[in-house]
Design a protein around this motif. Structure first.
Motif, PDB file in Angstrom:
ATOM      1  N   ASN A  86       0.952  -1.061   0.046  1.00 19.40           N
ATOM      2  CA  ASN A  86      -0.162  -0.077  -0.069  1.00 19.40           C
ATOM      3  C   ASN A  86       0.726   1.418  -0.032  1.00 19.40           C
ATOM      4  O   ASN A  86       0.391   2.149  -0.469  1.00 19.40           O
ATOM      5  CB  ASN A  86      -0.853   0.023   1.171  1.00 19.40           C
ATOM      6  N   TRP A 101       0.022   4.036  -2.586  1.00 18.67           N
ATOM      7  CA  TRP A 101      -0.387   5.390  -2.583  1.00 18.67           C
ATOM      8  C   TRP A 101       0.812   6.404  -2.697  1.00 18.67           C
ATOM      9  O   TRP A 101       0.317   7.623  -3.173  1.00 18.67           O
ATOM     10  CB  TRP A 101      -0.712   5.403  -1.000  1.00 18.67           C
ATOM     11  N   TYR A 122      -4.477  13.291  -5.496  1.00 18.21           N
ATOM     12  CA  TYR A 122      -5.072  13.381  -4.361  1.00 18.21           C
ATOM     13  C   TYR A 122      -4.559  15.042  -4.074  1.00 18.21           C
ATOM     14  O   TYR A 122      -4.881  15.625  -3.113  1.00 18.21           O
ATOM     15  CB  TYR A 122      -4.746  12.647  -3.228  1.00 18.21           C
ATOM     16  N   GLU A 150      -4.099  12.006  13.706  1.00 13.64           N
ATOM     17  CA  GLU A 150      -5.026  11.607  12.404  1.00 13.64           C
ATOM     18  C   GLU A 150      -3.998  10.431  11.782  1.00 13.64           C
ATOM     19  O   GLU A 150      -2.985  10.559  11.415  1.00 13.64           O
ATOM     20  CB  GLU A 150      -4.996  12.508  11.111  1.00 13.64           C
ATOM     21  N   GLY A 206      -3.476   7.925   8.954  1.00 20.99           N
ATOM     22  CA  GLY A 206      -3.402   7.771   7.504  1.00 20.99           C
ATOM     23  C   GLY A 206      -4.000   9.101   6.999  1.00 20.99           C
ATOM     24  O   GLY A 206      -4.944   9.076   6.406  1.00 20.99           O
ATOM     25  N   CYS A 207      -3.259  10.112   7.408  1.00 17.73           N
ATOM     26  CA  CYS A 207      -3.708  11.520   6.863  1.00 17.73           C
ATOM     27  C   CYS A 207      -3.740  11.972   5.841  1.00 17.73           C
ATOM     28  O   CYS A 207      -4.359  12.967   5.367  1.00 17.73           O
ATOM     29  CB  CYS A 207      -2.893  12.564   7.976  1.00 17.73           C
ATOM     30  N   GLY A 208      -2.923  11.195   4.854  1.00 21.64           N
ATOM     31  CA  GLY A 208      -2.885  11.715   3.458  1.00 21.64           C
ATOM     32  C   GLY A 208      -2.552  13.073   3.270  1.00 21.64           C
ATOM     33  O   GLY A 208      -1.264  13.399   3.886  1.00 21.64           O
ATOM     34  N   TYR A 232      -5.857  17.163   5.365  1.00 24.11           N
ATOM     35  CA  TYR A 232      -6.945  18.440   5.488  1.00 24.11           C
ATOM     36  C   TYR A 232      -7.626  18.149   6.620  1.00 24.11           C
ATOM     37  O   TYR A 232      -8.018  19.133   7.274  1.00 24.11           O
ATOM     38  CB  TYR A 232      -7.838  18.580   4.229  1.00 24.11           C
ATOM     39  N   ILE A 255      -0.015  11.042  10.792  1.00 22.27           N
ATOM     40  CA  ILE A 255       0.837  10.020  10.388  1.00 22.27           C
ATOM     41  C   ILE A 255       0.279   9.272   9.139  1.00 22.27           C
ATOM     42  O   ILE A 255      -0.833   9.275   8.945  1.00 22.27           O
ATOM     43  CB  ILE A 255       1.262   9.152  11.478  1.00 22.27           C
ATOM     44  N   ASP A 256       1.287   9.144   8.236  1.00 22.89           N
ATOM     45  CA  ASP A 256       0.963   8.639   6.975  1.00 22.89           C
ATOM     46  C   ASP A 256       2.082   7.489   6.394  1.00 22.89           C
ATOM     47  O   ASP A 256       3.205   7.771   6.718  1.00 22.89           O
ATOM     48  CB  ASP A 256       0.468   9.381   5.833  1.00 22.89           C
ATOM     49  N   ASN A 257       1.577   6.514   5.628  1.00 21.98           N
ATOM     50  CA  ASN A 257       2.615   5.442   5.140  1.00 21.98           C
ATOM     51  C   ASN A 257       3.230   5.928   3.798  1.00 21.98           C
ATOM     52  O   ASN A 257       4.003   5.439   3.481  1.00 21.98           O
ATOM     53  CB  ASN A 257       1.641   4.256   5.026  1.00 21.98           C
ATOM     54  N   SER A 258       2.765   7.076   3.233  1.00 22.06           N
ATOM     55  CA  SER A 258       3.139   7.330   1.959  1.00 22.06           C
ATOM     56  C   SER A 258       3.773   8.926   2.072  1.00 22.06           C
ATOM     57  O   SER A 258       3.247   9.790   2.424  1.00 22.06           O
ATOM     58  CB  SER A 258       2.117   7.570   0.998  1.00 22.06           C
ATOM     59  N   GLN A 311       2.321  11.321  -0.316  1.00 26.04           N
ATOM     60  CA  GLN A 311       1.159  12.022   0.096  1.00 26.04           C
ATOM     61  C   GLN A 311       1.728  13.198   1.035  1.00 26.04           C
ATOM     62  O   GLN A 311       1.045  14.462   1.200  1.00 26.04           O
ATOM     63  CB  GLN A 311       0.064  10.971   1.085  1.00 26.04           C
ATOM     64  N   ALA A 365       0.412   3.158  10.586  1.00 25.69           N
ATOM     65  CA  ALA A 365      -0.543   3.257  11.784  1.00 25.69           C
ATOM     66  C   ALA A 365      -0.782   1.964  12.600  1.00 25.69           C
ATOM     67  O   ALA A 365      -1.528   1.952  13.547  1.00 25.69           O
ATOM     68  CB  ALA A 365      -2.054   3.800  11.168  1.00 25.69           C
ATOM     69  N   GLU A 390     -10.181   9.121   8.340  1.00 24.30           N
ATOM     70  CA  GLU A 390     -11.217   9.077   7.259  1.00 24.30           C
ATOM     71  C   GLU A 390     -10.461   8.443   5.758  1.00 24.30           C
ATOM     72  O   GLU A 390      -9.662   8.817   5.271  1.00 24.30           O
ATOM     73  CB  GLU A 390     -11.632  10.651   6.886  1.00 24.30           C
ATOM     74  N   TYR A 391     -10.863   7.155   5.862  1.00 28.55           N
ATOM     75  CA  TYR A 391     -10.555   6.314   4.702  1.00 28.55           C
ATOM     76  C   TYR A 391      -9.004   6.388   4.682  1.00 28.55           C
ATOM     77  O   TYR A 391      -8.283   5.886   3.719  1.00 28.55           O
ATOM     78  CB  TYR A 391     -10.771   6.934   3.420  1.00 28.55           C
TER      79      TYR A 391
END
Ligand SMILES: C[S@@+](CC[C@H](N)C(=O)[O-])C[C@H]1O[C@@H](n2cnc3c(N)ncnc32)[C@H](O)[C@@H]1O
Length: 257
Positions: free
Chosen positions: A13, A17, A24, A62, A64-66, A69, A84-87, A90, A112, A128-129
Motif C-alpha cells: 500500500n 499510495w 489527491y 490523524e 493515515g492523514c494523506g 486536510y 501520520i501516513d505510510n506514503s 502524500q 498506523a 477518514e479512509y
C-alpha cells in the motif's frame, strides 16, 4: 512497540499510495482551503454527521492523514494535531499545503499499525479512509487504543459493510443490489484491477474487536449523501445506490476510563 516485520499489505500500500498521490493534490487543496468540514465521497457536511462534536481539543492524531486536510481542520479549531501516513508522497503534498496555507503541525512518515508514539499520549484519534480501510483492524485498532488516554475518543469513516458485499470487483460496474460475496469471513480485500489492499470486517466481528481493545461503541453513523450530491470520481459507487443504502459508515468509539 515492535510488532515484527512490516506486513506485505503495508509495504504494497505504500507503493500504491506513492503512485496515487498526484491524484489527491487538487482535492486536498480544496479541502485545506475550506473551514467547513465535509465527509466521505459525497461530502456530507459536518453539521449533519458530527464527527468532531463535541470538540474536546487536546492532543490529536490523524491515522493515515494523506494530504492532512482533516488535521488542518482540527488544528484550526485549536487541537494539537499530528498526522501520520505510510506514503512519503502524500506527506510531501501535505507539507506543501502547510506552507501554502501557513498552518503547521507535525507530519510523521510511518505505519498506523505500529505507531511511533508512547502509550496514552492522545485525547482524540481520527481516520477518514486512512487506517480505517488500509490497515488491518486487528493491528491498527489495538494501536489506536494503546496511544489514546482513558476516555479518549476514536472516530473513523469507511465504506459500509453492505457496500463491500454489493460492490463490483472492477472499477466501472455500478454497485449491485445483489449480495456478491459472503459476509462471514470478510477481512482482507484485494481486487483484480486494483493494487490496493483493503480491510473490512462485519459489524459483529468489528464490535467484538473494539470491545477486546477496551473501546465502548458510542455511535455508528450510516452516512447519507446530501440532497445536492452528484456522482463522484468513483463510478462503482453510484449515487442512486447510496441514496437507498448506506455506502459509508462512521464509527465513534471511546476508550474506557
Ligand atoms: C484516502 S487517503 C486518506 C486521507 C484523506 N482523508 C482522504 O480521504 O484523501 C488514504 C491514506 O491512507 C494511507 N495509509 C495506507 N496505509 C497506511 C498505514 N499502514 N499507515 C498509515 N497510513 C496509511 C495512505 O498512504 C493514504 O495517504
Amino acid at each position: 512497540m515492535d510488532r515484527g516485520p512490516t506486513p506485505d499489505h503495508v509495504r504494497s500500500n505504500r507503493a500504491v499510495w506513492d503512485g496515487w498521490a498526484p491524484e489527491y493534490v487538487e482535492p486536498g487543496r480544496k479541502a485545506w482551503a475550506s473551514d467547513e468540514p465535509v465527509w466521505g465521497i459525497y461530502g456530507a457536511p459536518e453539521a449533519d454527521v458530527g464527527l468532531f462534536e463535541p470538540f474536546e481539543g487536546g492532543d490529536i492524531v490523524e491515522l493515515g492523514c494523506g494530504t492532512a486536510y482533516v488535521s488542518a481542520w482540527l488544528t484550526r479549531r485549536g487541537g494539537r494535531t499530528v498526522g501520520i501516513d505510510n506514503s512519503a508522497s502524500q506527506l510531501a503534498t501535505a507539507a506543501v499545503f502547510q506552507q501554502e496555507f501557513d498552518l503547521h503541525f507535525p507530519l510523521v512518515h510511518g505505519d498506523a499499525e505500529q505507531l511511533p508514539f508512547t502509550d496514552e499520549s492522545f485525547d482524540f484519534a481520527i481516520s477518514e479512509y486512512g487506517a480505517a480501510i488500509w490497515c488491518d483492524p486487528y493491528r491498527w485498532l489495538p494501536e489506536a487504543a494503546r496511544v489514546l488516554r482513558p476516555g479518549g475518543r476514536l472516530v473513523y469513516l469507511r465504506n459500509s459493510v453492505l457496500l463491500m458485499l454489493c460492490v463490483a470487483s472492477d472499477d466501472e460496474t455500478p454497485t449491485s443490489d445483489q449480495l456478491l460475496r459472503p459476509q462471514f469471513g470478510m477481512h482482507r480485500f484485494e481486487w483484480p484491477d486494483d493494487p490496493g489492499i483493503e480491510f473490512h470486517l462485519s459489524h459483529g466481528e468489528h464490535i467484538q474487536l473494539l470491545r477486546a481493545c477496551g473501546f465502548e461503541v458510542e455511535n455508528l453513523i450510516e452516512i447519507r449523501p446530501p440532497t445536492d450530491a452528484t456522482e463522484t470520481r468513483y463510478p462503482y459507487i453510484d449515487l442512486a445506490w447510496a441514496q437507498q443504502w448506506p455506502a459509508e459508515e462512521a464509527w465513534i468509539v471511546r476508550k474506557a476510563r
